[in-house]
Design a protein around this motif. Structure first.
Motif, mmCIF file in Angstrom:
data_model
loop_
_atom_site.group_PDB
_atom_site.id
_atom_site.type_symbol
_atom_site.label_atom_id
_atom_site.label_comp_id
_atom_site.label_asym_id
_atom_site.label_seq_id
_atom_site.Cartn_x
_atom_site.Cartn_y
_atom_site.Cartn_z
ATOM 1 N N PHE A 184 4.700 -0.117 13.986
ATOM 2 C CA PHE A 184 3.731 0.937 13.677
ATOM 3 C C PHE A 184 2.666 0.420 12.725
ATOM 4 C CE2 PHE A 184 7.947 2.861 14.149
ATOM 5 C CZ PHE A 184 7.730 3.735 15.207
ATOM 6 N N SER A 185 1.452 0.942 12.895
ATOM 7 C CA SER A 185 0.458 0.670 11.860
ATOM 8 C C SER A 185 -0.157 1.989 11.413
ATOM 9 C CB SER A 185 -0.579 -0.331 12.326
ATOM 10 O OG SER A 185 -1.455 0.265 13.209
ATOM 11 N N PHE A 186 -0.410 2.035 10.125
ATOM 12 C CA PHE A 186 -0.832 3.283 9.486
ATOM 13 C C PHE A 186 -2.091 3.025 8.670
ATOM 14 C CE2 PHE A 186 3.728 3.131 9.879
ATOM 15 C CZ PHE A 186 4.123 4.405 10.262
ATOM 16 N N THR A 187 -2.793 4.108 8.431
ATOM 17 C CA THR A 187 -3.901 4.025 7.487
ATOM 18 C C THR A 187 -3.815 5.212 6.547
ATOM 19 O OG1 THR A 187 -6.271 3.680 7.240
ATOM 20 C CG2 THR A 187 -5.595 5.266 8.913
ATOM 21 N N SER A 188 -4.722 5.219 5.579
ATOM 22 C CA SER A 188 -4.680 6.291 4.584
ATOM 23 C C SER A 188 -5.180 7.604 5.166
ATOM 24 C CB SER A 188 -5.532 5.896 3.373
ATOM 25 O OG SER A 188 -6.630 5.085 3.751
ATOM 26 N N LYS A 189 -4.606 8.696 4.701
ATOM 27 C CA LYS A 189 -5.113 10.035 5.009
ATOM 28 C C LYS A 189 -5.228 10.779 3.686
ATOM 29 C CE LYS A 189 -2.755 13.601 7.014
ATOM 30 N NZ LYS A 189 -1.927 14.168 8.084
ATOM 31 N N THR A 206 -9.756 10.037 -8.559
ATOM 32 C CA THR A 206 -8.343 9.998 -8.187
ATOM 33 C C THR A 206 -8.181 10.506 -6.764
ATOM 34 O OG1 THR A 206 -7.793 10.474 -10.479
ATOM 35 C CG2 THR A 206 -6.025 10.758 -8.872
ATOM 36 N N VAL A 207 -7.557 9.706 -5.941
ATOM 37 C CA VAL A 207 -7.365 10.087 -4.542
ATOM 38 C C VAL A 207 -5.868 10.210 -4.264
ATOM 39 C CG1 VAL A 207 -7.862 9.489 -2.138
ATOM 40 C CG2 VAL A 207 -9.419 8.728 -3.952
ATOM 41 N N HIS A 208 -5.471 11.392 -3.812
ATOM 42 C CA HIS A 208 -4.091 11.614 -3.388
ATOM 43 C C HIS A 208 -4.045 11.618 -1.871
ATOM 44 C CE1 HIS A 208 -3.331 13.357 -7.435
ATOM 45 N NE2 HIS A 208 -2.077 13.041 -7.197
ATOM 46 N N GLY A 209 -2.976 11.079 -1.315
ATOM 47 C CA GLY A 209 -2.860 11.142 0.137
ATOM 48 C C GLY A 209 -1.560 10.560 0.619
ATOM 49 N N ILE A 210 -1.535 10.274 1.901
ATOM 50 C CA ILE A 210 -0.320 9.793 2.551
ATOM 51 C C ILE A 210 -0.755 8.837 3.657
ATOM 52 C CG2 ILE A 210 -0.236 11.697 4.253
ATOM 53 C CD1 ILE A 210 2.876 11.809 3.431
ATOM 54 N N HIS A 211 0.150 8.000 4.127
ATOM 55 C CA HIS A 211 -0.211 7.088 5.211
ATOM 56 C C HIS A 211 0.087 7.756 6.552
ATOM 57 C CE1 HIS A 211 0.001 4.274 1.800
ATOM 58 N NE2 HIS A 211 -0.842 3.537 2.501
ATOM 59 N N TRP A 222 3.943 9.241 6.135
ATOM 60 C CA TRP A 222 4.897 8.879 5.080
ATOM 61 C C TRP A 222 4.224 8.000 4.041
ATOM 62 C CZ3 TRP A 222 8.588 4.217 5.434
ATOM 63 C CH2 TRP A 222 8.003 3.180 6.137
ATOM 64 N N ILE A 223 4.993 7.548 3.095
ATOM 65 C CA ILE A 223 4.503 6.722 1.971
ATOM 66 C C ILE A 223 3.281 7.393 1.317
ATOM 67 C CG2 ILE A 223 3.812 4.427 1.180
ATOM 68 C CD1 ILE A 223 6.533 4.217 2.387
ATOM 69 N N PRO A 224 3.537 8.437 0.519
ATOM 70 C CA PRO A 224 2.435 9.043 -0.224
ATOM 71 C C PRO A 224 1.836 8.048 -1.221
ATOM 72 C CG PRO A 224 4.546 10.065 -0.801
ATOM 73 C CD PRO A 224 4.825 9.097 0.289
ATOM 74 N N PHE A 225 0.558 8.217 -1.466
ATOM 75 C CA PHE A 225 -0.114 7.314 -2.411
ATOM 76 C C PHE A 225 -0.961 8.106 -3.401
ATOM 77 C CE2 PHE A 225 -3.108 7.659 1.180
ATOM 78 C CZ PHE A 225 -4.278 8.023 0.523
ATOM 79 N N ILE A 226 -1.183 7.493 -4.525
ATOM 80 C CA ILE A 226 -2.195 7.959 -5.486
ATOM 81 C C ILE A 226 -2.997 6.713 -5.814
ATOM 82 C CG2 ILE A 226 -2.648 9.056 -7.711
ATOM 83 C CD1 ILE A 226 0.396 9.863 -7.642
ATOM 84 N N VAL A 227 -4.281 6.747 -5.520
ATOM 85 C CA VAL A 227 -5.114 5.594 -5.850
ATOM 86 C C VAL A 227 -6.192 6.065 -6.822
ATOM 87 C CG1 VAL A 227 -6.602 3.771 -4.967
ATOM 88 C CG2 VAL A 227 -4.639 4.533 -3.617
ATOM 89 N N ARG A 228 -6.245 5.402 -7.955
ATOM 90 C CA ARG A 228 -7.224 5.761 -8.986
ATOM 91 C C ARG A 228 -8.278 4.669 -9.087
ATOM 92 N NH1 ARG A 228 -2.356 8.146 -11.179
ATOM 93 N NH2 ARG A 228 -2.846 10.266 -11.782
ATOM 94 N N PHE A 229 -9.530 5.085 -9.096
ATOM 95 C CA PHE A 229 -10.650 4.147 -9.220
ATOM 96 C C PHE A 229 -11.322 4.387 -10.570
ATOM 97 C CE2 PHE A 229 -10.040 4.963 -4.703
ATOM 98 C CZ PHE A 229 -10.102 3.699 -4.140
#
Ligand SMILES: *[C@@H]1O[C@H](CO)[C@@H](O)[C@H](O)[C@H]1NC(C)=O
Ligand SMILES: *[C@@H]1O[C@H](CO)[C@@H](O)[C@H](O)[C@H]1NC(C)=O
Ligand SMILES: *[C@@H]1O[C@H](CO)[C@@H](O)[C@H](O)[C@H]1NC(C)=O
Ligand SMILES: *[C@@H]1O[C@H](CO)[C@@H](O)[C@H](O)[C@H]1NC(C)=O
Ligand SMILES: *[C@@H]1O[C@H](CO)[C@@H](O)[C@H](O)[C@H]1NC(C)=O
Ligand SMILES: *[C@@H]1O[C@H](CO)[C@@H](O)[C@H](O)[C@H]1NC(C)=O
Length: 932
Positions: A184-189, A206-211, A222-229
Motif C-alpha cells: 500500500f502507499s499512502f499520502t497525507s490527508k 499546525t497541521v493535523h491529519g491522517i495518512h 491510519w497513522i495520524p500525524f501532527i506536523v508543525r511548521f
C-alpha cells in the motif's frame, strides 16, 4: 498563546521590580555562524513581573517576540518564551530585559514589529511570508505545503507526507517467496490547520491529519500525524516537527516507508544548470549536475567546468568549446539519486538516468549529514534536512525526476530500502498463559509479560526537519552550514545561577559550589564521569535507530561484555529510576551541552515511544523491556511530565511536549480502562473501574498526574482551574490518612482529587505500605515544585501535606526502632538507600535538622550505597577488545542505570539541600569517610 490573567493578580498587592535583565547564552559555548531563527525560554521569580503589563526587549536591538508559558499562582510571570528571527551574525549572548511595574498596562507586549512576518489567512489556506521565503499551507486536501517561494520564484510545491506499508514480511518465509502480501502507499490527508495569533517574529502553522490510501488497494486511513511548521522573520528555513502515532495491527500492518516529499519545479532550467547536493560526512557535500560537463573527453572550458561545480549559471553556450556543445545530446542525464543510511555506520549512494535503467554506484561514506538539495542555478530550489539522520537509521534520501520538468526530494524517516518495520512481540508468549507462569518468568528474565500488553498500538515518534528555500543554487559551503544547523540547531539558555534563584524548577538543585571542598569535588567528578560514560555508551553500543534513539540501557551483562539488550526487563531503560531527572538537573546546574543533548534526545524518546498517545493506555508509559513497549506494566511513572518539564520550559514551550503533558492530564481515564497496578497490589483487593475510587500508588501513579496538573496550572491551559483545585483537594485530603504517605496506596477520586483510605484499611486505622519504588519516579521533585509553586501564601494548604511527606522522608531511612515507635511496626527491608538519601536531605532542610546531615551522607556514601554506586567503585571504564567482543568497547561493570540515575539525582539534591559532606561529622569509621 497569551492569556490575560483575569483579575486574579489584581487582588494581590504587588511590589514588582520595574526591570529585570536576564542573560541567555549559547549552550555549546560558541556563537553559531548561522541562525535560522529560534525559540527559547526564560524563568522569572515569583511576584516580579505582572503578566499583562511587562514588556520584553533584547540587547543590541535584536527584535524578539515574547509570550507567557507559565504563571505563578499570584499571576506573575514564571516562564516566558521568546523568538529571535534569522541572523547572519548572531550575538555571543543576549540580554532579555523585562520592564513594567503593572501601572501603565500599555499592553505593549503585543507590539508588532514593522518588519515582521506577513501572514494572510483565507478559507482555503494560510500564506506566511518571512521576508525571505513564502509558504502556502492549504487547509484541506493532501498537500501540507502547496508552494514554497524564494525571491519570487516557486522553488518547492506539493509538500506532502508519503507512507508505505505491506500486509506481511518476506522474513516469515524461509524460501523468500511469500504469497499474498499486499503493498500500500499512502499520502497525507488534512483534518485541520491552525496558525499562531502573534506572528511578529515567529509563525507556527499546525497541521493535523491522517495518512490515506493513494492509488491501488484498500486500507483504512491510519497513522495520524501532527506536523508543525515554524517560520521565523527573515529566515530562509522552515523548521518542521513531524509526529506520527502508530495505530496499526502489528501482525498485518508493516510500515515500509515514512517520508516527506516536495516537488521542485525545474521546467525551463538547462539540464546542466540543475544541481544535486547531498550531505556527506562532517560538512562534506556531493556536487553533481543532472547533465555533467566535467570529466568529458572534450573540455568545454575551465570557467564552464568550475561554474557547474560551484553551482553557478553556466556561461552562454557560445563561450564553450563547440566540440562539447555539438554533442550535448550524448551526455546522459541523471534523474534519480538515492542515499541510504541503513546503519549508523555507513551510507550508500547511487544514481540512475531513469527507472528501468540500472543504478550506478557513487562512493558512499559513514554518517551522512542528512540533507539533500535539488534545484537550478536560475530556477532556485529546495534543501530538506533531517536532524539526527544517521542516528535515526534506517533513513534515506531520494531525488527523483530531476531531468524532467518536476523533480522531487523525499526525506525518508524510515527508508523503504530497509525492509518492512517489524513491531511484533519478540517472542510467542512461551506459554505464559497464567499469572503464576508470568510471575515465574519474571523471576528469571525480569520481564513482566502478559498477553495483549506487548503492543505498539498508540506509541509515537517525533522527528525534526528543516526545509531551506533558495532563489538560486547556494554554495556547497552554505549547505554545509545548513546541515550543521539541522543537526545542531542553536540553543539559548539562561545562566544556571539565575535559573536556580527563580525557583521556577523547584529548589532541589543548586549550581556546583564554588567552595573548594574535596568532598564536593569528588561528587562532581563522579557525576561528570557518568554523564560522559552514557554519552560514550550511546555511541559505542549504537543506541540509535528509528524507535531507539534517545533511550539508554538498563543493566550490563558482565560475561558477554554487553548491555542486556535481549534479557527481558534489563534491556531498554524507559526512564527507569529517573535518568532524565539526573541529566536535566545536571544540565540546569552546569549549563553543559553534553548533558543537554542526552536529556533532549531522551525527552523526544520517552515522551513518544515509551508512552501511549492513543487507545486504552493513553497517558501511560511502559516499564523497561526488550522492546520499548513490550512490558505489560503500563504506568504513569514512565510518562510523567516531570521528565519533560525542563525541556518544555527552556524551549519556550515546545508545542509537541505540551501535547504530551495534556495526554497525562487525562491518565485517570486509562486507570479506569486498565488496572495499571493489577499485578502488584494485595490479591484480596478486587479492582473496580470506578473513577471516584481508583486504587493508586502515591509515588508511581499520582506523582505523574500531579505533575501534569501542575504544568496545566502553571501554563493556564484550558483546564488549569480544575487542575489547581484537584491538587488542592489532594493536598488537603492526603494528610488525613492516618499514616499519610506511609499508607503508600489509597483510593483516589479522579473527579475531585480527594484521597480516601485504601480498601485494605477502610476505617483509616493506619496501614504501612512502603515500597522502594514510590520515591524514585519524580515524586520528591514534583512535591518540591508544588510546594514552591503554591508558595508561602498558601501554606495553610501545603503545610499539613508537607508535614506528612516529610514524615515519610524521615522514616524511610530511619532505624526500624524509630519506625516502630512512630507507626507501631517497622517498614521491613527497604533498598535504594543511596537514592533515598535525598529524602533525608529534604527533611533536614525543611525541618532545619543539622543532626540529619550525617545520616544523609552515610546513606549516600556509606552502607546505603551497597545497591548504589559505592565511593570505592573504580569510577573509570575498562577497555575490552580482541575476540571477547564484537568491537572494542569501554565497560564499567559496576554501573547499572538504576544506580547511576539515583546517584546523580541524589548527589545533586543532597548538595542542594544540605551541602557537601563534612568528614568531621561523618564519624571515624564510616565507609564514607574511608573513601572520600
Ligand atoms: C555547528 O553548530 C553548532 C551549534 O550552533 C556550533 O557550535 C558549531 O560551531 C557548528 N559547527 C560547525 C562546523 O559549523
Ligand atoms: C484537529 O484534528 C485533530 C485530529 O483529527 C483533532 O484531534 C483536533 O481536535 C482538531 N483540532 C482542531 C482545532 O479542530
Ligand atoms: C524495461 O525496459 C525493457 C527494455 O526496453 C522493456 O522491455 C520493459 O518493458 C521495461 N520495463 C518496464 C517496467 O518499463
Ligand atoms: C479497552 O478497555 C475496554 C474496557 O476495559 C475493553 O473492553 C477493551 O477491550 C479495551 N480495548 C483494547 C483495544 O484493549
Ligand atoms: C487557605 O487560606 C485561604 C486564605 O485565607 C482560604 O481562602 C483557603 O480556603 C484556605 N484553604 C484551606 C485548605 O484551608
Ligand atoms: C533531627 O534528627 C534527629 C536524628 O534523626 C532526630 O533524633 C531528631 O528528633 C530530629 N529533630 C527534629 C526537630 O526533627
Amino acid at each position: 498563546m497569551l492569556r490575560s490573567i483575569l483579575g486574579l493578580a489584581s487582588l494581590i498587592s504587588y511590589t514588582c521590580a520595574s526591570t529585570t535583565s536576564v542573560k541567555v547564552k549559547w549552550v555549546d559555548g560558541t556563537t553559531p555562524d548561522y541562525l535560522a531563527g529560534m525559540t527559547f525560554g526564560v524563568p522569572w521569580p515569583r511576584g516580579q513581573h505582572l503578566a499583562d503589563s511587562t514588556t520584553f526587549t533584547a540587547s543590541d536591538g535584536a527584535q524578539i517576540q515574547s509570550w507567557v508559558t507559565a504563571y505563578w499562582p499570584d499571576g506573575s510571570l514564571k516562564w516566558t518564551g521568546h523568538a529571535l528571527g534569522a541572523s547572519d551574525a548572531p550575538a555571543d549572548a543576549y540580554t532579555i530585559t523585562a520592564s513594567g511595574s503593572g501601572d501603565d498596562g500599555a499592553g505593549s507586549r503585543f507590539r508588532r514589529q514593522s518588519n515582521g512576518i506577513q501572514v494572510s489567512e483565507s478559507g482555503e489556506g494560510i500564506v506566511v511570508n518571512t521576508g525571505k521565503v513564502s509558504a502556502t499551507f492549504p487547509k484541506s486536501g493532501n498537500v501540507l505545503v502547496s508552494a514554497v517561494e524564494a525571491g519570487g520564484k516557486t522553488v518547492g510545491s506539493n509538500g506532502r507526507l508519503v507512507l508505505r506499508s505491506q500486509s506481511g514480511t518476506p522474513d516469515d518465509h524461509e524460501d523468500g517467496k511469500p504469497t499474498g502480501i499486499q503493498y500500500f502507499s499512502f499520502t497525507s490527508k488534512i483534518s485541520n490547520v491552525t496558525v499562531s495569533e502573534d506572528n511578529s517574529i515567529r509563525t507556527l502553522v499546525t497541521v493535523h491529519g491522517i495518512h490515506t490510501i493513494e492509488g491501488e488497494g484498500a486500507h483504512d486511513d491510519w497513522i495520524p500525524f501532527i506536523v508543525r511548521f515554524y517560520l521565523y522573520a527573515n529566515s530562509e528555513a522552515i523548521r518542521v516537527i513531524h509526529t506520527i502515532i502508530y495505530d496499526g495491527d502489528m501482525y498485518t500492518d508493516f510500515l515500509s516507508g515514512i517520508g516527506l516529499r516536495f516537488d521542485v519545479p525545474l521546467a525551463g532550467e538547462e539540464l546542466y544548470d540543475r544541481h544535486i547536493r547531498i550531505a556527506g560526512v562532517d560538512g562534506g557535500m556531493l556536487h553533481e549536475a543532472v547533465k555533467g560537463i566535467t570529466g568529458l573527453r572534450r573540455d568545454p572550458g575551465a570557467d564552464i567546468r568550475s561554474a557547474q561545480f560551484n553551482g553557478s549559471v553556466l556561461p552562454d553556450r557560445s563561450a564553450w568549446d563547440p566540440r562539447v556543445t555539438d554533442r550535448l545530446q550524448w551526455i546522459p542525464t541523471w534523474s534519480d539519486y538515492r542515499l541510504t543510511q541503513l546503519s549508523p555506520d555507513g551510507f550508500n549512494l547511487k544514481k540512475r538516468t531513469k527507472a528501468n535503467s540500472t543504478w550506478v554506484k557513487i562512493p558512499g561514506g559513514t554518517r551522512s549529514g542528512g540533507l539533500a538539495y535539488l534545484g537550478g542555478a536560475t530556477a532556485g530550489g529546495l534543501a530538506v534536512g533531517l536532524r539526527d539522520f544517521w542516528k535515526k537509521y534506517p533513513t534515506s534520501l531520494d531525488i527523483t525526476n530531476a531531468a524532467t520538468d518536476t523533480g522531487s526530494v523525499t526525506m525518508w524517516l524510515y527508508s523503504p530500502q530497509a525492509g518492512p518495520m517489524d513491531v511484533r512481540p519478540y517472542h510467542d508468549e512461551m506459554g505464559q498463559d497464567t499469572y503464576e507462569k508470568q510471575l515465574d518468568a519474571l523471576g528469571i528474565t525480569y520481564e513482566d509479560y502478559e498477553p495483549g500488553y506487548a503492543t505498539p498500538y498508540g506509541v509515537g515518534r517525533t522527528n525534526e526537519l528543516y526545509i531551506y528555500a533558495f532563489a538560486s543554487t547556494p554554495s556547497a559551503e552554505k549547505l554545509a552550514v545548513l546541515t550543521n544547523n539541522t543537526n545542531n540547531p542553536p540553543v539559548l539558555v539562561p545562566e544556571p545561577e539565575y535559573m536556580r534563584d527563580t525557583e521556577a524548577i523547584g529548589s532541589y538543585w543548586d549550581v556546583p559550589s564554588a567552595v573548594d571542598s574535596a568532598q564536593a569535588k569528588t561528587l562532581e567528578e563522579n557525576m561528570d564521569f557518568l554523564i560522559k560514560f552514557y554519552a560514550d555508551q550511546v555511541e559505542q553500543r549504537r543506541w540509535y535507530g528509528f524507535w531507539d534513539h534517545g533511550d539508554i540501557m538498563h543493566t550490563y551483562d558482565n560475561d558477554r561484555h554487553q548491555w542486556r539488550y535481549d534479557v527481558g526487563g534489563y534491556a531498554w531503560d524507559n526512564s527507569e529510576l529517573s535518568p532524565d531527572i539526573f541529566f536535566w538537573s545536571f544540565f540546569l546546574r552546569t549549563g553543559r551541552a553534553d548533558a543537554y543533548r542526552l536529556a533532549h534526545d531522551m525527552v523526544r524518546h520517552g515522551g513518544e515511544v515509551d508512552s501511549y498517545h492513543l487507545g486504552n493506555f493513553t497517558g501511560l508509559g511502559t516499564r523497561h523491556g526488550v522492546q520499548h513497549w513490550s512490558d505489560s506494566a503500563k504506568q504513569a511513572r514512565i510518562s510523567t511530565p516531570v521528565y519533560r518539564k525542563v525541556f518544555y520550559y527552556i524551549s519556550g514551550g515546545d508545542e509537541r511536549t505540551g501535547d504530551l503533558v495534556h495526554e497525562v492530564l487525562d491518565v485517570d481515564k486509562a486507570w479506569v480502562l486498565v488496572d495499571a497496578r493489577r499485578k502488584v497490589r494485595d490479591p484480596d483487593v478486587v479492582y473496580k473501574p470506578d473513577p471516584t475510587a481508583l486504587y493508586l500508588d502515591f509515588g508511581t501513579d499520582w506523582a505523574g498526574l500531579a505533575q501534569a496538573y501542575l504544568i496545566e496550572w502553571e501554563r493556564r491551559g484550558p483546564r488549569w482551574e480544575e487542575a489547581r483545585d484537584k491538587l488542592i483537594e489532594s493536598f488537603v485530603t492526603y494528610p488525613e490518612l492516618k499514616y499519610g504517605f506511609v499508607t503508600g496506596e489509597a483510593l483516589y477520586n479522579s473527579q475531585t482529587g480527594a484521597w480516601a483510605p485504601p480498601p485494605t484499611d477502610p476505617n483509616n486505622n493506619g496501614i504501612i505500605v512502603v515500597s522502594h519504588l514510590s520515591g524514585v519516579f519524580g515524586i520528591l521533585e514534583t512535591v518540591d515544585e508544588l510546594i514552591t509553586h503554591f508558595g508561602p501564601e498558601q501554606q495553610n494548604v501545603t503545610q499539613p501535606f508537607l508535614d506528612a511527606f516529610l514524615d515519610y522522608c524521615y522514616y524511610y531511612g530511619a532505624s526500624k526502632a524509630e519506625q516502630k515507635a512512630r507507626y507501631g511496626a517497622d517498614f521491613g527491608s527497604l533498598t535504594l538507600m543511596q537514592g533515598h538519601s535525598r529524602f533525608t536531605a529534604y527533611v533536614a532542610k525543611h525541618r532545619n535538622n543539622a543532626t540529619l546531615v550525617q545520616r544523609v551522607w552515610s546513606e549516600f556514601l556509606g552502607d546505603g550505597s551497597k545497591d548504589g554506586l559505592a565511593p570505592d567503585a573504580p569510577w573509570q571504564t575498562e577497555r575490552i577488545g580482541g575476540s571477547d567482543v564484537l568491537v572494542p568497547v569501554d565497560e564499567a561493570t559496576w554501573v547499572s542505570t538504576n544506580a547511576a540515575a539515583l546517584y546523580g539525582v541524589a548527589a545533586i539534591e543532597n548538595l542542594a539541600f544540605v551541602g557537601a559532606p563534612d568528614l568531621n561529622r561523618l564519624g571515624g569509621n564510616s565507609t564514607a569517610k574511608r573513601w572520600m
